[in-house]
Each structure stands twice: as C-alpha cells, then as structure tokens.
Design an enzyme around this catalytic site. Structure first.
Site, PDB file in Angstrom:
ATOM      1  N   ARG A 193     -12.624  -3.367  -8.376  1.00  0.00           N
ATOM      2  CA  ARG A 193     -12.113  -4.122  -7.334  1.00  0.00           C
ATOM      3  C   ARG A 193     -13.310  -4.708  -6.804  1.00  0.00           C
ATOM      4  NH1 ARG A 193      -8.279  -2.903  -2.546  1.00  0.00           N
ATOM      5  NH2 ARG A 193     -10.221  -1.157  -1.861  1.00  0.00           N
TER       6      ARG A 193
ATOM      7  N   PHE B   1       0.471  -0.926  -0.038  1.00  0.00           N
ATOM      8  CA  PHE B   1       0.197   0.645  -0.228  1.00  0.00           C
ATOM      9  C   PHE B   1       0.814   1.267   0.085  1.00  0.00           C
ATOM     10  CE2 PHE B   1      -2.696   3.141   1.850  1.00  0.00           C
ATOM     11  CZ  PHE B   1      -4.338   2.763   1.080  1.00  0.00           C
TER      12      PHE B   1
ATOM     13  N   ASP C 104       1.701  -5.743   6.623  1.00  0.00           N
ATOM     14  CA  ASP C 104       0.137  -5.320   7.191  1.00  0.00           C
ATOM     15  C   ASP C 104      -0.420  -5.942   6.684  1.00  0.00           C
ATOM     16  OD1 ASP C 104      -1.585  -3.777   6.474  1.00  0.00           O
ATOM     17  OD2 ASP C 104      -0.449  -1.851   5.889  1.00  0.00           O
TER      18      ASP C 104
ATOM     19  N   TYR D  51     -11.627  -0.998  10.051  1.00  0.00           N
ATOM     20  CA  TYR D  51     -12.950  -1.003   9.223  1.00  0.00           C
ATOM     21  C   TYR D  51     -12.882  -0.914   7.902  1.00  0.00           C
ATOM     22  CZ  TYR D  51      -8.740   1.891   7.075  1.00  0.00           C
ATOM     23  OH  TYR D  51      -7.378   2.502   6.268  1.00  0.00           O
ATOM     24  N   LYS D  52     -12.672  -2.185   7.502  1.00  0.00           N
ATOM     25  CA  LYS D  52     -12.838  -2.938   6.028  1.00  0.00           C
ATOM     26  C   LYS D  52     -13.004  -4.549   6.315  1.00  0.00           C
ATOM     27  CE  LYS D  52      -8.300  -1.832   4.018  1.00  0.00           C
ATOM     28  NZ  LYS D  52      -8.561  -0.716   3.293  1.00  0.00           N
TER      29      LYS D  52
END
Length: 426
Positions: A386, A128, A207, A232-233
């Site tokens: 995605r 990321f 990560d 939050y995913k």
C-alpha cells in the site's frame, strides 16, 4: 511510452507548480526518508510538537487541575467544530471522542435497537475487519436473531452496486460500509448508496477513516445517518489520537448510546446518581477526553483547513494518477497487479500494488542499510503493497523514486535477501 528523462521532467514540473508545495515545511520531514504510509499514521506537524511541549510543561506542569477551566473542558467541542468543516456537517452533529471501534459499537447498537423487527445488518468484505468484529460483537450481546450479510467483491478491489443492493431489503436494519476501503482504496458513491439504503427503510453508518483529510466528504448532502472516523491517518493527529462520530441532527433524540457515562451526562458536576443524557452530540461522550492527543490533533486540522480540502483532493488525484502511469510503464511488465481502481471517482488517496513477493519487497524498501532512501509503505495480506499518498507533504519526485526502486528490487531480485517472517505490525 515516455522515457525516464521525460518522467523526471514531468515530476519536477509537477512539484514546481504544486500549489501546496509549501505545506511540506509544516511537517517534521527527513531528507533521506520517503514516507508513503500517511494512510496509516500521518507525519508529525511541527506545530503539534510545540503544542504538546507547551501543554506538558506549562498547562499540565504548572497549571495542573486548573487546565480544565482554561481550555481543556471545551477542547473536544472546539476540535469537533474543525472536523465538521472537513466532513460536511454542522458542529452540533460531530464529536471527537473515544476510538473508532468504541464509537462504532455505540452507533451499531443504537441503530439495531431503533430498527425493531429488522434482523439483518449488511456490510462488505472490503470493510475494515475491526468494523466487522464490532458488528459481530453487537449481535452477540443483543442476542436477538440478527444476521450479518456480507457482500463479497468479485475482484478484491471494488464492490458491484447491484450485489450490494440485492442484499439490502425490507429486513435490513443498518448497512455499515467504509467510504474508502482500507486495502484497495475503492470509494463508494456515498449519496447514491445512502439514497438506496433509505429507500429500503434502513439506516446507514459510514466509516470515513481512510478518507478524511484527503477526500472531500459531505455527510449532510449525502443524507448520511451516522459516521465514524479516526484522526491519526490523513489528519495527522498522532498515534492513538481520538476518533470521532457523527449523528445526523434529525436522529440525535433517537440514537441512544449503549454506554451511559459521566461525560455524556447533562450536568456531570452535579454528580446525579441517575443518568440524564446531555443535549446534542455531547451525549455520546464517555470518559475524560484525551487532552494530549486533542492538543496534537488541533494544529494539524488548522493546517488542513488552511490548505483546503478541495486543493488536497485535487493534488491527491494528481499523485495517484502519476503513480498509476508509472505502474503501467515500469511495474506491470514485471508481473505486478493493480489492487486499486483506476477511475478517479472510485479511488481514495492510496494505491495498492500487488505482487507475490510483496512483503519481502516492503522489507527491502524499508531497509536503511541500502539504497538512497528509506522508503516506508505498508503491507496488507496477501500481497498488497500500500502506497499512501498524503497531499500535504508527499511530492511527485518521490513517487517516481519509489517506483524506480521497486523496479530495481524486483529486476535484481534484491527481495531474496530478506526472509518472510512478519513483525507484529505490518
């Protein structure tokens, strides 16, 4: 190839036999919405909505400052204990706090200082971008001749282990990798890579943001040194919910955070003017915990633990396999490319579909003025649509509907009705 009716029957049967089908009712869903963006922001659990209401109206509204002695102070540790069960570590090795970037800054800084004389930091170009920015920022602030060596993917989907290993040598201080890539969903073999990094005397930071809650993680079994992640995913903590960081118990006396702050102090309410680190992972905390976000996160963790991570991973693989099957049947003939690995053990819980008109296709999917459903995926440049498949609430029939609608948009060139102007958030 199966015909459409056979695919419909396959989807209906899979949903009917889904052991997790009841968990969808735990979330605030909309019948006219297909939400395939749980890899960016998870859906709202109904229990979280009620918990937030109670916290605002009673705990904050009525109890006020007394709330700190009525559960708030210990909330980060309680929530962290539940995160430990999802990440394969012990509750004294993980702490919910701050943001992923802040936590990564703490850990990269500490790792570099621990590895005196080693000047290389290794990562890859599937990581990321924010993680890479943090590494660059640490190098700038330390200003001691460190370099970042970036391993490059040959196909934009995965990383060749040989290339990665060639970059890790006796000069490597720390390797920083995403367990699951945000763009392609490529998933490393965590233990294999960790073992190799240790063989070279280096440290590793994982990560796990795009994995936690959908992929089985065992940080201790892999021998991981450190890790960061967000909530939050797939953990459905809500926008901006706190991140977490893991430090292997064996390293906690050596990993010194560069941010010495009140919540990490041994006895905050003694108000000592000289910092003394707390015992264990609490030493890595900084400012006051975000009680509102911890409050919305905890009910979701309870749901995930009830469902069981093994069951979630099993369904995740079934969902992604079904989407891959439909991709080959309906979208590959239209010129789409696949931006994710096909092997189960190399894939997280999202699928990237590549098309030169990917952004305008996303706009057509999201448009609520057309089609039976509003379909929400997300877009990642240059051409990735995605599809985040969240096993707690996504259904097999939804997968079929989405693929058929994409086929319709491309076959009938509906995307041409939309411009290419991008919003602030894609």
């Amino acid at each position: 190839m199966k015909n459409l009716q056979e695919y419909r029957e396959q989807a209906v049967k899979a949903d009917r036999e889904d052991a997790l089908r009841e968990f969808r009712s735990y979330f605030k869903t909309q019948e006219s919405l297909i939400y395939f963006d749980g890899n960016s922001l998870g859906m709202l659990p109904l229990a979280s909505e009620e918990a937030a209401r109670q916290l605002i109206s009673r705990a904050w509204g009525e109890r006020l400052i007394r709330g700190w002695n009525e559960g708030w102070w210990d909330m980060p540790l309680r929530v962290s204990g539940k995160l430990a069960q999802l990440t394969g570590c012990t509750r004294d090795e993980i702490i919910a706090c701050d943001s992923t970037s802040v936590n990564l800054y703490k850990l990269v800084s500490a790792a570099v200082k621990m590895q005196k004389g080693r000047k290389k930091i290794v990562s890859d170009n599937l990581n990321f971008p924010s993680d890479l920015y943090i590494i660059q920022g640490v190098m700038e602030s330390i200003n001691d001749g460190h370099i970042l060596e970036m391993v490059r993917s040959a196909n934009g989907i995965d990383i060749d282990y040989g290339r990665l290993y060639d970059s890790i040598d006796d000069n490597t201080a720390v390797t920083v990798l995403s367990y699951v890539s945000f763009r392609s969903a490529f998933m490393y073999d965590m233990k294999k890579v960790t073992d190799y990094v240790h063989k070279k005397g280096a440290l590793i930071i994982w990560d796990i943001s795009h994995a936690t809650g959908a992929v089985k993680i065992d940080l201790n079994s892999a021998g991981a040194d450190m890790a960061v992640g967000c909530t939050y995913k797939y953990l459905n903590g809500g926008p901006g919910s706190p991140a977490f960081m893991y430090v292997n118990r064996k390293l906690q006396d050596k990993v010194v955070s560069p941010i010495w702050a009140w919540l990490g102090e041994k006895d905050p309410f003694e108000f000592s003017l000289d910092y003394r680190p707390s015992e264990g992972v609490r030493r890595y905390m900084t400012g006051s915990p975000n009680i509102l976000s911890l409050c919305t996160l905890e009910p979701s963790l309870d749901i995930i633990l009830e469902a069981g991570i093994d069951n979630l991973r099993k369904k995740s693989l079934k969902l992604t396999r079904f989407m891959l099957e439909l991709y080959h049947a309906y979208l590959e003939p239209l010129g789409f490319g696949l931006g994710s690995p096909e092997k189960d053990d190399e894939r997280g819980s999202h699928i990237s579909l590549k098309h030169k008109e990917g952004y305008r296709i996303c706009k057509a999917l999201i448009d609520d003025s057309r089609g039976k459903y509003v379909i929400i995926p997300d877009f990642r440049p240059p051409d990735n649509i995605r599809m985040g498949l969240a096993p707690l609430y996504n259904r097999f029939e939804e997968v079929l509907e989405v693929i058929l609608e994409i086929e319709n948009i491309v076959k009938n060139r509906i995307y041409e009705l939309y411009d290419t102007d991008t919003g602030s958030v894609t």
